[in-house]
Write an enzyme that holds these catalytic residues in place. Structure first.
Site, PDB file in Angstrom:
ATOM      1  N   LYS A 164       1.381   4.299  -3.045  1.00 49.76           N
ATOM      2  CA  LYS A 164       1.354   5.745  -2.816  1.00 49.76           C
ATOM      3  C   LYS A 164       2.649   6.389  -3.305  1.00 49.76           C
ATOM      4  O   LYS A 164       2.640   7.466  -3.915  1.00 49.76           O
ATOM      5  CB  LYS A 164       1.103   6.035  -1.338  1.00 49.76           C
ATOM      6  CG  LYS A 164      -0.308   5.648  -0.904  1.00 49.76           C
ATOM      7  CD  LYS A 164      -0.481   5.662   0.611  1.00 49.76           C
ATOM      8  CE  LYS A 164      -1.902   5.223   0.984  1.00 49.76           C
ATOM      9  NZ  LYS A 164      -2.032   4.956   2.433  1.00 49.76           N
ATOM     10  N   ASP A 212       0.835  -1.201   0.000  1.00 47.01           N
ATOM     11  CA  ASP A 212       0.000   0.000   0.000  1.00 47.01           C
ATOM     12  C   ASP A 212       0.880   1.265   0.000  1.00 47.01           C
ATOM     13  O   ASP A 212       0.596   2.226  -0.723  1.00 47.01           O
ATOM     14  CB  ASP A 212      -0.907  -0.024   1.237  1.00 47.01           C
ATOM     15  CG  ASP A 212      -1.768   1.216   1.340  1.00 47.01           C
ATOM     16  OD1 ASP A 212      -2.615   1.408   0.448  1.00 47.01           O
ATOM     17  OD2 ASP A 212      -1.584   1.987   2.291  1.00 47.01           O
TER      18      ASP A 212
END
Lengths: 376, 376
Positions: B239, B235
């Site tokens: 980003k 995750d």
């Protein structure tokens, strides 16, 4: 290619850097599909413009020449004969500027960019709004003037940008506008928005007397020529007012409670700069030292901040926890803490360099580029 | 009144909060001269739309009904008969969505908003771009897919907004775009962009074993149902990739070096969640404890960060000074440090809540409102 016509008022420090940035970003902006068409540059006495503002622009060679002249502190009127442009002076300046706004405002759009520090641009800015122009400001004075002036300038909120009026290029206003438009109610803003006072307050922590810290700050070039211009808090109050008005608060400068770091009897009308620095300010050392000690005993340090809360803006010294982002502030950084529904216990914090012509001009340029969707 | 037609894909957590925000901001947005016209809401199985998307919209009563149904975890197809709208299902979903994009994209403009967490919206998003629609994403997957997909989605950079893909509603992307458009070259970005890993790393400082901290985080609801989804770093890498691509770097997920906090042999395919939490993770305690101690001896703490520099994105544990903004990070905050020409020695720092449906939806709404100048 989307064209953004720009008329620049004020080509000293920030304005000159803006022109340099515009020229050096040509290929970057071309890739973005945008071209900034500079159709006029003014200083307080003169306007330089192409012969036909509808078809021509000031070319990069001329803009570089303008930067060179202004970097030596000379006036625009000293501009040599490169040809292909006209220079108008004094009484013609404002009529000609208005004429350009009339010609371009509604036809192609025009961004009138105010990088001056003048009170006197407000009239032409108000006319520019009427003529359908966009407004971009580094100048704090137009947006901290009367509410009548403010309402006029902010009549079409998408047509006015003024990021660089608070925290130089820091994305404070852009971020605040996002919070506002998402319906997240802002409860409180606390900001250390003066590089000078940020430096002074953090140096006091080490036990140095105020007088010594201010004298050092002046030597380092961190203060205005008369340091009382910083120590009086008026500049911080202006920034606080700008943020408060963005939140919709109907506030004027006179209603802001400002704690000046020097008493009235040491004011500029009553005491020379030298006298203040050598005889006046030492009388303030003891009181500040006691406040620093008192704060320290509670795990706090002093910061000179603006606090916007409810319907009030307050500007002055506050005790803040040593361990908070504000308490840990050092050097030339500004910091803004925004408390809202989404940022409730822990604020949204924006921190970084809060001064400098380069950074301030970068903020103005980002504002100009951000207007692009309003242009044909 | 400027109208922004919106088609929402994904009305679970973030999407549902977005609909609530849209309804509760009606009078605020009316004052701003903007009206968000919701002309379609989808979940993975169904689309709800007015009979005539050109003239009608889903009214606030229906939107509130959608929120109510989704808050119970039900499907859109359970929507009762309020009348005045149609519901299409399954195979018709994508053709009908495309039909709406065709009808509105070029005539009135349409913002296709993806608040799902699906890999499968990419096809309709690509078609929407072709049909002249704007794209607003909370979903990270479309912008972390292949470069071909990315180039298509970002073909018209002003037509795509995805603030809420990084740091929830924190103004990271908006700020970065300002820096980029002002020609200020970004040298380095360091970010702590996972609430879970931010919590885990700061708790480790107090000497607690990793296993205990992760178990506590799971109990507090800070982790995914399988905490390895957080601990693997994927995750954070997504980003980091999003920020790197904004900087123009031609990077794909596979080229990002990700340090997972657990070894391959404890992966989801080889070990159950329970087994990992009770028998697996304790085997990792000692190594992490040693790294914490080693960092501490140098005045540092460990942080799980993404570092974007040069042409690389790296994701993993770094030692950072206890006294840096990153080192002082606590609780559910994210933090991003941006280093550039303007923010050279001291970075531009943006810090605040980095998760939560309310905050994420607020970021999406700000993105939608920011598109207003592109609409008629």
């Amino acid at each position: 290619m989307k064209k953004i016509p720009v008329l620049l008022m004020g080509c000293g420090g920030v304005g000159r850097h803006l022109l340099q940035h515009i020229v050096s970003c040509r290929s970057l902006h071309a890739k973005m599909g945008v071209h900034i068409r500079v159709i006029g540059v003014c200083d307080s006495k003169s306007l330089v413009a192409p012969m036909d503002v509808l078809k021509e622009e000031l070319n990069d060679e001329l803009l570089s020449e303008v930067c060179l002249i202004k970097s030596t502190g000379s006036a625009l009127s000293k501009l040599g004969a490169l040809g292909g442009y006209r220079v108008v002076h004094d009484s013609e300046l404002s009529t000609e500027t208005e004429e350009i706004a009339k010609l371009l405002g509604k036809s192609t759009g025009l961004a009138v960019v105010d990088c001056s520090a003048s009170m006197e641009t407000i009239e032409i800015l108000m006319k520019a709004v009427d003529l359908g122009c966009c407004i971009v400001l580094a100048n704090k004075k137009p947006v901290t003037s009367t509410l009548e002036h403010y309402d006029k300038l902010a009549l079409h909120p998408r047509f006015i940008r003024h990021e660089s009026t608070v925290g130089a290029g820091l994305p404070v206003i852009a971020s605040l506008n996002r919070i506002i438009s998402s319906g997240d109610p802002v409860h409180r803003i606390v900001g250390s928005l003066s590089v000078t006072l940020g430096y002074v307050m953090s140096e006091l922590e080490d036990g140095k007397p105020l007088s010594q810290v201010v004298q050092a700050a002046k030597k380092l070039g961190y203060t205005e020529p008369d340091p009382r211009d910083d120590l009086g808090g008026m500049d911080v109050a202006r920034k606080g007012l700008i943020l408060a008005r963005l939140l919709g608060k109907r506030i004027i400068m006179d209603s802001i409670k400002i704690e000046s770091l020097y008493p009235e009897e040491m004011g500029p009308g009553l005491m020379s700069v030298d006298d203040f620095l050598h005889n006046g300010i030492v009388k303030l050392d003891q009181n500040i030292e006691e406040r620093v000690k008192k704060a320290s005993s509670k795990g706090c340090v002093l910061r000179y901040v603006c606090v916007i809360e409810g319907s009030s803006v307050q500007v002055g010294i506050r005790e803040v926890s040593k361990d908070s982002p504000l308490g840990r502030l050092r050097g030339s950084d500004n910091i803004v803490e925004i408390y809202s529904r989404c940022y409730k216990e822990q604020p949204l914090v924006i921190q970084g360099a809060g001064a400098g012509n380069d950074t301030t001009a970068a903020g103005v340029l980002a504002d100009i580029i951000d207007l692009q969707d309003l242009f044909h």
